[in-house]
Design an enzyme around this catalytic site. Structure first.
Site, PDB file in Angstrom:
ATOM      1  N   ASN A  43       0.796  -1.239   0.000  1.00  0.00           N
ATOM      2  CA  ASN A  43       0.000   0.000   0.000  1.00  0.00           C
ATOM      3  C   ASN A  43       0.820   1.277   0.000  1.00  0.00           C
ATOM      4  OD1 ASN A  43      -2.627  -1.211   0.135  1.00  0.00           O
ATOM      5  ND2 ASN A  43      -2.051  -1.854   2.180  1.00  0.00           N
ATOM      6  N   LYS A 131       1.127 -11.201  -4.876  1.00  0.00           N
ATOM      7  CA  LYS A 131       1.901 -10.453  -5.875  1.00  0.00           C
ATOM      8  C   LYS A 131       3.349 -10.273  -5.406  1.00  0.00           C
ATOM      9  CE  LYS A 131       2.161  -5.986  -6.068  1.00  0.00           C
ATOM     10  NZ  LYS A 131       1.817  -4.569  -6.137  1.00  0.00           N
ATOM     11  N   HIS A 151      -0.631  -2.999 -13.786  1.00  0.00           N
ATOM     12  CA  HIS A 151      -0.476  -2.936 -15.248  1.00  0.00           C
ATOM     13  C   HIS A 151      -0.718  -4.305 -15.888  1.00  0.00           C
ATOM     14  CE1 HIS A 151       1.002   1.121 -14.928  1.00  0.00           C
ATOM     15  NE2 HIS A 151       1.943   0.750 -14.085  1.00  0.00           N
TER      16      HIS A 151
END
Ligand code: SF4
Length: 228
Positions: A43, A131, A151
């Site tokens: 974050n 991720k 992306h």
């Protein structure tokens, strides 16, 4: 339409011939430092994460010094990354657990594990998601893991490589086994480059895109624009 493996192979070929085959570069940190970086990256922006990481390494240059840090002082040091108290606690807990379970600050034992097991171990640390675990496993250990950032997620959806309802984690799990062997780094970095410069969140530049011929969304957008 071709199967997913053939489509990914073609996408990889087109991207590599347009952008080249990129080198892994800045991710080549020792794995445990990479784990610390991974915890800092939740974050926040890359710039803030990197500022916090540089301050942390300056103040605590070795793992024993970092492991012995006062939690409040560590939180103050990494404040630029945000969520500083939670991240300080996660870093200290990770180092303490490694020392207790493995007798030292190492993740080298992951090399001998199958990918799903290594990923399950990394994501069992607080503050580490799929991720960022995939980033660590791919760049620190060369596992064929496929990190899906914002992306890669957007481009995969526009290329209709995954169902519209797939989450980023699901997208990673669906694509990972079909990426051509040895191309996980290349595809990850080249899709990010495509997403930043061409397949932008708004107004994608489809007419300049090396994937236009294999992209259902691009075909629709170009046709709509030619009619308007
Ligand atoms: S053709 Fe357009 S929508 Fe498709 S990947 Fe390229 S820029 Fe994105």
């Amino acid at each position: 339409m071709k199967g997913i493996s053939a489509r990914l192979a073609e996408i990889n070929r087109r991207l590599a011939s347009n952008f080249g085959v990129p080198e892994p570069g800045p991710h080549e940190l020792p794995p445990v430092w990479n784990l610390v970086l991974t915890i800092l990256s939740q974050n926040t922006t890359d710039t803030s994460r990197d500022r916090a990481f540089a301050a942390l390494r300056k103040k605590y240059p070795t793992f024993p010094r970092l492991a012995a840090a006062d939690a409040e002082e560590l939180a103050e040091t990494i404040r630029p990354a945000g969520l500083a108290r939670a991240k300080s606690a996660s870093i200290l807990a990770a180092l303490s657990r490694l020392k207790q379970e493995r007798g030292g600050y190492t993740l080298d034992f992951l090399k001998s594990m199958p990918l799903p097991e290594a990923r399950a171990y990394i994501t069992s640390f607080g503050g580490v998601g799929v991720k960022t675990a995939n980033i660590l496993l791919l760049f620190s250990f060369g596992f064929p893991a496929f990190p899906v950032d914002t992306h890669v997620f957007r481009v995969a959806k526009r290329l209709e490589l995954v169902p519209p309802s797939a989450s980023p984690e699901k997208t990673a799990f669906l694509l990972e086994p079909h990426i051509p062997e040895g191309a996980h780094v290349c595809m990850h970095l080249n899709i990010i480059q495509l997403g930043r410069g061409i397949c932008r969140p708004r107004n994608p530049l489809c007419l300049s895109c090396p994937l236009l011929k294999v992209c259902p969304t691009g075909a629709k957008l170009v046709s709509e624009r030619s009619l308007s």
